[in-house]
Scaffold this motif. Structure first.
Motif, PDB file in Angstrom:
ATOM      1  N   ALA A 485       0.897  -1.321   0.105  1.00  0.00           N
ATOM      2  CA  ALA A 485      -0.077   0.105   0.139  1.00  0.00           C
ATOM      3  C   ALA A 485       0.790   1.301   0.080  1.00  0.00           C
ATOM      4  O   ALA A 485       1.907   1.188   0.530  1.00  0.00           O
ATOM      5  N   PRO A 486       0.519   2.223  -0.716  1.00  0.00           N
ATOM      6  CA  PRO A 486       1.154   3.519  -0.904  1.00  0.00           C
ATOM      7  C   PRO A 486       1.878   4.200   0.486  1.00  0.00           C
ATOM      8  O   PRO A 486       2.959   4.548   0.722  1.00  0.00           O
ATOM      9  N   ARG A 487       0.824   4.212   1.249  1.00  0.00           N
ATOM     10  CA  ARG A 487       1.133   4.602   2.832  1.00  0.00           C
ATOM     11  C   ARG A 487       2.115   3.986   3.437  1.00  0.00           C
ATOM     12  O   ARG A 487       3.228   4.492   4.157  1.00  0.00           O
ATOM     13  N   ALA A 488       1.973   2.430   3.354  1.00  0.00           N
ATOM     14  CA  ALA A 488       2.890   1.595   4.130  1.00  0.00           C
ATOM     15  C   ALA A 488       4.351   1.758   3.142  1.00  0.00           C
ATOM     16  O   ALA A 488       5.284   1.782   3.853  1.00  0.00           O
ATOM     17  N   GLU A 489       4.444   1.810   2.085  1.00  0.00           N
ATOM     18  CA  GLU A 489       5.518   2.214   1.238  1.00  0.00           C
ATOM     19  C   GLU A 489       6.265   3.448   1.661  1.00  0.00           C
ATOM     20  O   GLU A 489       7.396   3.566   2.236  1.00  0.00           O
ATOM     21  N   ALA A 490       5.647   4.591   1.975  1.00  0.00           N
ATOM     22  CA  ALA A 490       5.978   5.775   2.398  1.00  0.00           C
ATOM     23  C   ALA A 490       6.603   5.568   3.721  1.00  0.00           C
ATOM     24  O   ALA A 490       7.780   6.202   4.200  1.00  0.00           O
ATOM     25  N   LEU A 491       5.906   4.918   4.654  1.00  0.00           N
ATOM     26  CA  LEU A 491       6.099   4.669   6.095  1.00  0.00           C
ATOM     27  C   LEU A 491       7.644   3.908   6.056  1.00  0.00           C
ATOM     28  O   LEU A 491       8.552   4.026   7.223  1.00  0.00           O
ATOM     29  N   GLN A 528       6.874   8.847  -3.682  1.00  0.00           N
ATOM     30  CA  GLN A 528       5.470   8.479  -3.141  1.00  0.00           C
ATOM     31  C   GLN A 528       4.545   9.627  -3.115  1.00  0.00           C
ATOM     32  O   GLN A 528       3.214   9.437  -3.185  1.00  0.00           O
ATOM     33  N   GLY A 529       5.029  10.950  -3.138  1.00  0.00           N
ATOM     34  CA  GLY A 529       4.110  12.139  -3.360  1.00  0.00           C
ATOM     35  C   GLY A 529       3.761  12.053  -4.751  1.00  0.00           C
ATOM     36  O   GLY A 529       2.611  11.914  -4.962  1.00  0.00           O
ATOM     37  N   ALA A 530       4.540  12.741  -5.585  1.00  0.00           N
ATOM     38  CA  ALA A 530       3.955  12.916  -6.907  1.00  0.00           C
ATOM     39  C   ALA A 530       3.791  11.789  -7.741  1.00  0.00           C
ATOM     40  O   ALA A 530       2.628  11.582  -8.223  1.00  0.00           O
ATOM     41  N   GLY A 531       4.418  10.555  -7.502  1.00  0.00           N
ATOM     42  CA  GLY A 531       4.222   9.247  -8.265  1.00  0.00           C
ATOM     43  C   GLY A 531       3.101   8.566  -7.739  1.00  0.00           C
ATOM     44  O   GLY A 531       2.088   8.298  -8.633  1.00  0.00           O
ATOM     45  N   ARG A 532       2.908   8.366  -6.527  1.00  0.00           N
ATOM     46  CA  ARG A 532       2.046   7.635  -5.793  1.00  0.00           C
ATOM     47  C   ARG A 532       0.706   8.179  -5.552  1.00  0.00           C
ATOM     48  O   ARG A 532      -0.212   7.860  -5.112  1.00  0.00           O
ATOM     49  N   SER A 533       0.923   9.832  -5.851  1.00  0.00           N
ATOM     50  CA  SER A 533      -0.154  10.576  -5.387  1.00  0.00           C
ATOM     51  C   SER A 533      -0.622  10.578  -4.112  1.00  0.00           C
ATOM     52  O   SER A 533      -1.929  11.141  -3.936  1.00  0.00           O
ATOM     53  N   LEU A 534       0.358  10.624  -3.222  1.00  0.00           N
ATOM     54  CA  LEU A 534      -0.027  10.994  -1.508  1.00  0.00           C
ATOM     55  C   LEU A 534       0.052  12.582  -1.566  1.00  0.00           C
ATOM     56  O   LEU A 534       0.926  13.061  -2.467  1.00  0.00           O
ATOM     57  N   ALA A 535      -0.277  13.123  -0.858  1.00  0.00           N
ATOM     58  CA  ALA A 535      -0.175  14.635  -0.424  1.00  0.00           C
ATOM     59  C   ALA A 535       1.406  14.743  -0.105  1.00  0.00           C
ATOM     60  O   ALA A 535       1.793  14.247   0.803  1.00  0.00           O
ATOM     61  N   VAL A 536       1.743  15.679  -0.937  1.00  0.00           N
ATOM     62  CA  VAL A 536       3.291  15.781  -0.892  1.00  0.00           C
ATOM     63  C   VAL A 536       3.808  16.425   0.457  1.00  0.00           C
ATOM     64  O   VAL A 536       4.779  16.217   1.196  1.00  0.00           O
ATOM     65  N   ASP A 537       2.687  17.320   1.096  1.00  0.00           N
ATOM     66  CA  ASP A 537       3.128  18.047   2.250  1.00  0.00           C
ATOM     67  C   ASP A 537       3.136  17.050   3.461  1.00  0.00           C
ATOM     68  O   ASP A 537       3.807  17.243   4.254  1.00  0.00           O
ATOM     69  N   GLU A 538       2.010  15.979   3.052  1.00  0.00           N
ATOM     70  CA  GLU A 538       2.167  15.050   4.241  1.00  0.00           C
ATOM     71  C   GLU A 538       3.224  14.308   4.204  1.00  0.00           C
ATOM     72  O   GLU A 538       3.918  13.888   5.376  1.00  0.00           O
TER      73      GLU A 538
END
Ligand code: TYD
Length: 647
Positions: A485-491, A528-538
């Motif tokens: 999951a994108p958030r798991a990847e970011a973490l 994770q931000g631009a690519g996976r479209s998570l909010a960049v500021d987060e």
């Protein structure tokens, strides 16, 4: 004596008499609150006020001479005010002991809104209702009993409410007494008084708070003192004055009621300073307002800022000042605010009356003393706010507005951990940009200069990191089931980074080394931000938290068209999980990197990665050379050897 001087003297006399109780009793009250059992102080004060309130209508009822009634009313009111001055610091100092610190703000919010918002309104409504009833009853010929006129009823009601408070405090809230045994009764009262002032003067937080609160009250006093004249300047009369006056209170209420929710997780110390600056800045703007609508907007902001400052100031004083001096600190604030407010109101009224307004030659503008006074008060208030902010800032070095906006969304910026000495350089870019090659070139150049160079990378530079790296990059061949999951990847990337920074990067920087990292925060923002479209500021906030705010001194971005880069990368072997993403994904990543560089051009060196390898290496070492500290002088011993060889 001419009449002007006489007026001035009379004026001064009136002010002095009004201020005397605050000046005399205020300091005493603080010492009493810290020295004696606060519960007894409060109970005795409330019983006295009970008797005094009840005495006013009773004396009026039983004395034949109306002068006696009016005279006693004036004396009793004066005594009640004086007793209140003693009661308040005891109460204010006791409250923080009764309420858990985390609830203090909410409790203050409630107290302030009810004291300054709801109670006066309810009281006014009650009185109006009673008067109405009075009128209708007398219409039909019914008379009130002499002891039960509306105003007597109100006073008896006040008396009973004081009695009730006394009983509740005495029997119900014994915890108020608690001093933790530190009441320093052996010191003389004078000594305790002096110590109180010394504490205020010496403690930056308290100094900032007191000064900020006084500044706000001074600016507020000037607004009140000039409001009447100012209404005239707007070509309005009493109704304009009433509108402005009401607006301040609406603002106060809004600031107190909604302030905490609006600013979210912002540091309360920062909030206090900013609120003072908002209030005073709005006073300065008010000086320029020529239209009622603008004036109302400014006045509203004055109120909002003052309300927020009031709330945060009270909460900070309650929560951060030790119990054994709290009474004295509250007393200083209480006395100071009264004195400043009264002086500001009356002096500004006097000055404006003397000043009048003048046209500025050749501009068609007119400058009035009202506006000058408002402007000066506003500017001085802003200066007081800035000073207070600096005194008590608990996040020095963290940009204020970024912190504010981030806190409003519940994510206050972290306090950057200090780095000294070293230089941190990061290489970023899409797949196949040739970062590794360029990193090797740069490391070779710097090492040859005799510098300590650490080359590292993300993800996977540490033992923990390499396990994380496997989790994110290995393709789940042979396994069914959803992709990471994108958030798991970011973490996971953030976890790798946190460990990497804490065990590799920071220690090296502290040693004074040059750290070159293959990828860092920007990769997360881009992938994770631009690519996976998570909010960049987060994602940014997550990384800032993970790294303790460590930023690179320079980011070298090797920019490459993804179709070219991916083709290059494929030559290296089988693609990892991210390399297999669509070309659209990689396009977004590229754009993400370029946007970051655009936003902070000073910290980025953007190069076209398709250029000649040598040319790129030169551009990079030139730029890096410009930010490196000069090499240390060769050791004197060496120099002597060299000099000897030359001679
Ligand atoms: P790596 O094999 O180190 O490749 P590269 O030579 O491209 O640096 O793989 C790292 C991969 O992880 C790369 O595709 C980018 C990705 N990545 C993120 O998505 N987020 C991050 O925060 C980092 C550091 C890397």
């Amino acid at each position: 004596m001419d009449s002007g001087a006489a007026k001035g003297l009379a004026f001064g006399g009136v002010i002095a008499v009004r201020l005397l109780p605050a000046l005399v009793l205020g300091p005493l009250a603080g010492v009493m609150a810290d020295r004696w059992d606060r519960r007894y102080t409060m109970v005795v004060c409330d019983l006295l006020r009970f008797v005094l309130f009840a005495s006013i209508p009773t004396v009026v009822l039983f004395s034949d001479d109306p002068v006696v009634g009016v005279g006693w009313a004036a004396i009793a009111t004066f005594l009640i005010e004086s007793i209140t001055l003693i009661w308040l610091p005891a109460k204010e100092a006791a409250v923080p002991n009764l309420i858990p610190r985390a609830r203090l703000e909410a409790s203050n919010q409630l107290t302030l809104v009810t004291t300054y918002g709801i109670t006066p309104v309810l009281a006014a409504l009650l009185l109006a209702g009673l008067n109405q009833l009075n009128a209708s009853l007398s219409d039909v010929g019914v008379q009130w009993a002499a002891w039960a006129t509306p105003s007597s009823l109100a006073l008896y009601f006040n008396a009973l409410s004081r009695l009730a408070t006394a009983l509740v405090v005495f029997f119900g809230i014994r915890e108020i007494s608690g001093h933790n045994g530190k009441n320093h009764k052996s010191d003389s009262m004078i000594r305790q008084f002096v110590d109180g002032w010394r504490f205020v003067g010496k403690t930056p937080l308290v100094r900032g708070l007191v000064f900020g609160i006084l500044g706000a009250f001074a600016a507020g006093g000037v607004v009140i003192g000039t409001a009447n004249f100012f209404a005239g300047e707007l070509n309005g009369g009493d109704s304009t004055f009433a509108i402005l006056f009401a607006t301040i209170f609406v603002g106060l209420g809004l600031g107190i009621a909604l302030g905490p929710r609006m600013i979210g997780a912002l540091s309360r110390r920062r909030w206090f300073g900013l609120s003072i600056i908002l209030a005073a800045g709005s006073v300065a703007l008010l000086a320029l307002a020529t239209h009622l609508s603008v004036a109302v907007a400014c006045t509203l902001l004055v109120g909002v800022g003052a309300g927020m400052a009031f709330l945060s100031g009270t909460t900070l004083l309650g929560g951060e000042v030790e119990d054994d001096v709290r009474g004295r600190v509250f007393a200083v604030v209480q006395t100071g605010t009264r004195v400043i407010l009264m002086l500001a109101i009356s002096l500004s009224g006097l000055l404006v009356g003397v000043g009048g307004s003048r046209a500025v030659a050749g501009t068609g503008l007119s400058i009035s003393s009202t506006r000058v006074l408002l402007g000066v008060a506003g500017v001085l208030g802003v200066a007081a706010g800035l000073w207070a902010f600096r005194q008590m800032d608990d996040k020095p070095g963290v940009p204020v507005f970024a912190d504010l906006f981030s806190s409003m969304r519940g994510r206050p910026l972290g306090i950057p951990e200090p780095v000294t000495g070293g230089v941190f350089i990061v290489f970023e870019g899409g797949e196949g940009a040739g970062k590794s090659t360029q990193i090797q070139h740069l490391a070779a150049v710097l090492t040859a200069q005799g510098r300590e160079v650490i080359v590292t990378r993300e993800p996977g530079a540490t033992e923990v990191g390499s396990r994380i790296r496997r989790m994110v990059l290995e393709t789940n061949t042979g396994q069914s089931g959803p992709a990471l999951a994108p958030r798991a990847e970011a973490l996971l990337y953030a976890a790798d980074r946190a460990h990497h920074v804490s065990t590799v990067v920071r220690p090296a920087l502290l040693r004074g080394a040059i750290v070159i990292s293959d990828r860092y925060v920007d990769s997360s923002l881009a992938y994770q931000g631009a690519g996976r479209s998570l909010a960049v500021d987060e994602v940014q906030w997550l990384s800032a938290w993970a790294t303790g705010g460590l930023k690179p001194h320079l980011v070298v971005l090797l920019d490459i068209d993804p179709s070219v880069g991916l083709a290059r990368a494929q030559l290296r072997g089988s693609p990892d999980r991210l390399e297999r993403e669509s070309i659209d994904f990689h396009e977004r990543v590229r754009q993400g990197f370029l946007d970051l560089a655009l936003a902070e051009p000073n910290r980025y060196l953007v190069l076209d990665a398709t250029k000649d390898e040598k040319e790129l290496a030169e551009a990079i070492s030139d730029r890096v050379g410009a930010i490196l500290p000069p090499l240390p002088e060769p050791k004197p011993a060496n120099r002597r050897v060299r000099e000897a060889a030359m001679s």
